[in-house]
Design an enzyme around this catalytic site. Structure first.
Site, mmCIF file in Angstrom:
data_model
loop_
_atom_site.group_PDB
_atom_site.id
_atom_site.type_symbol
_atom_site.label_atom_id
_atom_site.label_comp_id
_atom_site.label_asym_id
_atom_site.label_seq_id
_atom_site.Cartn_x
_atom_site.Cartn_y
_atom_site.Cartn_z
ATOM 1 N N GLY A 8 26.264 17.296 59.043
ATOM 2 C CA GLY A 8 27.630 17.645 59.423
ATOM 3 C C GLY A 8 28.122 17.535 60.702
ATOM 4 N N ASN A 31 33.625 26.646 53.534
ATOM 5 C CA ASN A 31 32.576 27.067 53.028
ATOM 6 C C ASN A 31 32.580 28.289 52.526
ATOM 7 O OD1 ASN A 31 33.480 26.790 55.854
ATOM 8 N ND2 ASN A 31 31.366 27.568 56.119
ATOM 9 N N GLN A 45 31.483 20.213 51.680
ATOM 10 C CA GLN A 45 31.577 21.633 51.031
ATOM 11 C C GLN A 45 31.704 20.650 49.666
ATOM 12 O OE1 GLN A 45 29.803 24.432 50.362
ATOM 13 N NE2 GLN A 45 29.331 24.648 52.647
ATOM 14 N N SER A 64 27.490 16.045 54.685
ATOM 15 C CA SER A 64 26.506 16.607 54.814
ATOM 16 C C SER A 64 25.055 16.226 53.912
ATOM 17 C CB SER A 64 26.446 17.502 55.223
ATOM 18 O OG SER A 64 25.196 18.497 55.806
ATOM 19 N N HIS A 75 22.385 17.840 52.843
ATOM 20 C CA HIS A 75 22.064 19.351 52.258
ATOM 21 C C HIS A 75 22.826 20.405 51.465
ATOM 22 C CE1 HIS A 75 22.917 22.633 55.532
ATOM 23 N NE2 HIS A 75 23.439 21.739 56.306
ATOM 24 N N THR A 93 15.955 4.562 65.648
ATOM 25 C CA THR A 93 15.305 3.736 64.238
ATOM 26 C C THR A 93 15.933 5.048 63.896
ATOM 27 O OG1 THR A 93 13.632 2.986 66.048
ATOM 28 C CG2 THR A 93 13.118 3.562 63.522
ATOM 29 N N CYS A 100 27.313 35.986 61.351
ATOM 30 C CA CYS A 100 25.799 37.325 61.998
ATOM 31 C C CYS A 100 24.869 36.014 62.579
ATOM 32 C CB CYS A 100 25.758 38.662 61.540
ATOM 33 S SG CYS A 100 25.498 37.759 59.428
HETATM 34 C C1 LIG Z 1 27.460 22.879 55.931
HETATM 35 C C2 LIG Z 1 29.100 22.471 56.955
HETATM 36 C C3 LIG Z 1 28.787 22.379 57.696
HETATM 37 C C4 LIG Z 1 28.301 21.732 59.103
HETATM 38 O O1 LIG Z 1 26.796 20.849 58.344
HETATM 39 P P1 LIG Z 1 25.595 20.305 58.919
HETATM 40 O O2 LIG Z 1 24.983 19.043 58.708
HETATM 41 O O3 LIG Z 1 25.020 21.752 58.536
HETATM 42 O O4 LIG Z 1 25.696 20.447 60.362
HETATM 43 C C5 LIG Z 1 30.931 21.684 58.405
HETATM 44 N N1 LIG Z 1 31.801 22.378 57.967
HETATM 45 C C6 LIG Z 1 31.455 23.143 56.490
HETATM 46 C C7 LIG Z 1 32.571 23.177 56.068
HETATM 47 C C8 LIG Z 1 29.782 23.168 55.958
HETATM 48 O O5 LIG Z 1 29.874 23.730 54.849
#
Ligand SMILES: *Cc1c(COP(=O)(O)O)cnc(C)c1O
Length: 406
Positions: A70, A150, A186, A206, A208, A244, A332
């Site tokens: 992301g 987030n 999010q 993203s 994950h 790739t 943190c």
């Molecule tokens: C997690 C997140 C990102 C970053 O995405 P990654 O795939 O971890 O680099 C950016 N913006 C928001 C709002 C997110 O929650």
């Protein structure tokens, strides 16, 4: 383990793990090769591109580019569009509560001569469309507003901002367009997101955050927007991102987003009930606690509460000792003890921002998980307040505002 940190990342779901394994083992071919297995791998990427396209309501698969995260999608979109349009303006508008991937990228662009207006948010972490309206100048080229925050879960008025930008762009003409960038990382899979209905031009997502693997992202780029190559090399991603392809990750992302969107109505309904239950019972069980973020315009899976007189780190460690994974609002992770920039932007004093807890649900979260939390957490707060100098002071002064010097 009770995992209540789904805004940080999510567990890869079984169907997704299965397709990943397939493209790492049986179908491992390089999609650029010419034999049959390679065509299978290439087909998997094409399918994933269509799955992402459909999930966000885009017109064509070619509007989707796969990336390595992301954050990468965010960096690429902002830097490329800023650079390509610098000849006609260098002004960018954003909000104080964006993810660091947006804020730090824009700080970098400031050093390169761009000017960034950071809109302040209200006590709920929201901006209004009027703030955007008033900030727009003849040299504005990008408006970057996140879909949902987030940390506190607040959703921005994306539809209104998109409609307003469309009106303005109709007047300004296509050669002088203001691009609408929306970090929906999010939001996708949790609430409906349609790039055409919302007039979004560039949108990172993203894998994950929606039960796919880490290290895979995508960027929606509206047709007609030219992107500078991010990585020079082979012709992958139509010459924009050489290397790739991460076939397993891309196939996984396609399936993950398709399934998340297909299940969204059910998940949302379940999460809304859990959310109400958790907020009501936590606020009831623990005196001197307050909900952060918008009471209604918030993601269904997100709860963020401040507990006065205590420190986030202490809560997290004691929760961890009970097998509960949660997160504090504070940044943190970067090694700094500064409280969260989001809570600070909402006008929360330092002392309070430190005592914030974020609990975010996933598709596996059940009421029993929340009951376990509700069972152990009041004792944790009591314990931490007993060793808190602020709490001791409060017992003496009896008024939190006086204590905070207000
Ligand atoms: C997690 C997140 C990102 C970053 O995405 P990654 O795939 O971890 O680099 C950016 N913006 C928001 C709002 C997110 O929650």
């Amino acid at each position: 383990m009770i995992y209540l940190d789904n805004a940080a990342t999510t567990r890869v779901r079984p169907e997704v793990l299965e397709i990943m394994t397939e493209y790492l083992s049986d179908n491992f071919a390089n999609p650029s090769s010419i034999y049959a297995p390679a065509r299978g791998a290439k087909g998997a990427i094409d399918t994933a591109r269509e799955q992402v396209q459909k999930a966000i309501g885009a017109d064509r698969p070619a509007e989707i580019f796969f990336t390595g995260s992301g954050s990468e999608s965010i960096n690429w979109a902002l830097k490329s569009v800023a650079t390509q349009n610098a000849h006609r303006g260098k002004h960018i508008i954003t909000t104080a509560v964006e993810h660091p991937a947006v804020l730090v990228t824009l700080q970098h662009l400031e050093k390169e001569g761009f000017e960034v207006t950071i809109l302040p948010v209200d006590e709920f972490a929201q901006i209004s469309v009027d703030q955007v309206k008033n900030a727009i100048r003849p040299d504005t080229i990008i408006v970057a507003v996140m879909f949902a925050n987030n940390e506190v879960g607040t959703m921005m008025p994306i539809s209104e901002i998109g409609t307003h930008l469309k009106q303005i762009n109709d007047e300004r003409g296509k050669d002088n367009k203001i691009y609408f960038f929306c970090d929906a990382i999010q939001a996708v899979g949790r609430v409906p997101v349609d790039v055409n209905a919302l007039n979004i031009d560039l949108m990172p997502i993203s894998a994950h955050k929606m039960y796919g693997p880490k290290g895979v992202g995508a960027l929606y780029v509206r047709r007609g927007i030219k992107m500078q190559p991010l990585i020079h090399g082979g012709g992958q991603e139509r010459g924009r991102r050489g290397g790739t392809e991460n076939v397993a990750g891309i196939a996984a992302m396609g399936l993950a987003v398709e399934l998340a969107v297909a299940e969204m109505d059910d998940t949302t309904k379940k999460h809304r009930e859990l959310q109400k239950y958790l907020i009501e019972n936590t606020l009831k069980a623990i005196p001197h606690s307050r909900l952060n973020g918008h009471p209604e315009h918030r993601l269904p899976n997100s709860v963020n509460i401040t507990f006065e007189f205590i420190e986030g780190e202490g809560m997290l460690l004691l929760l961890d000792s009970k097998g509960i994974c949660a997160s504090s609002g504070s940044a943190c992770t970067s090694g700094s003890l500064d409280p969260s920039h989001v809570l600070m932007a909402m006008g929360m004093p330092h002392e309070l921002a430190h005592g914030s807890l974020r609990l975010t649900f996933g598709r596996d979260t059940e009421k029993a998980d929340l009951d376990k939390f509700l069972e152990v957490f009041p004792t944790i707060v009591e314990r931490l307040r007993q060793i808190s100098p602020l709490w001791e002071e409060f017992q003496r002064v009896g008024n939190i505002d006086a204590l905070l010097g207000k």
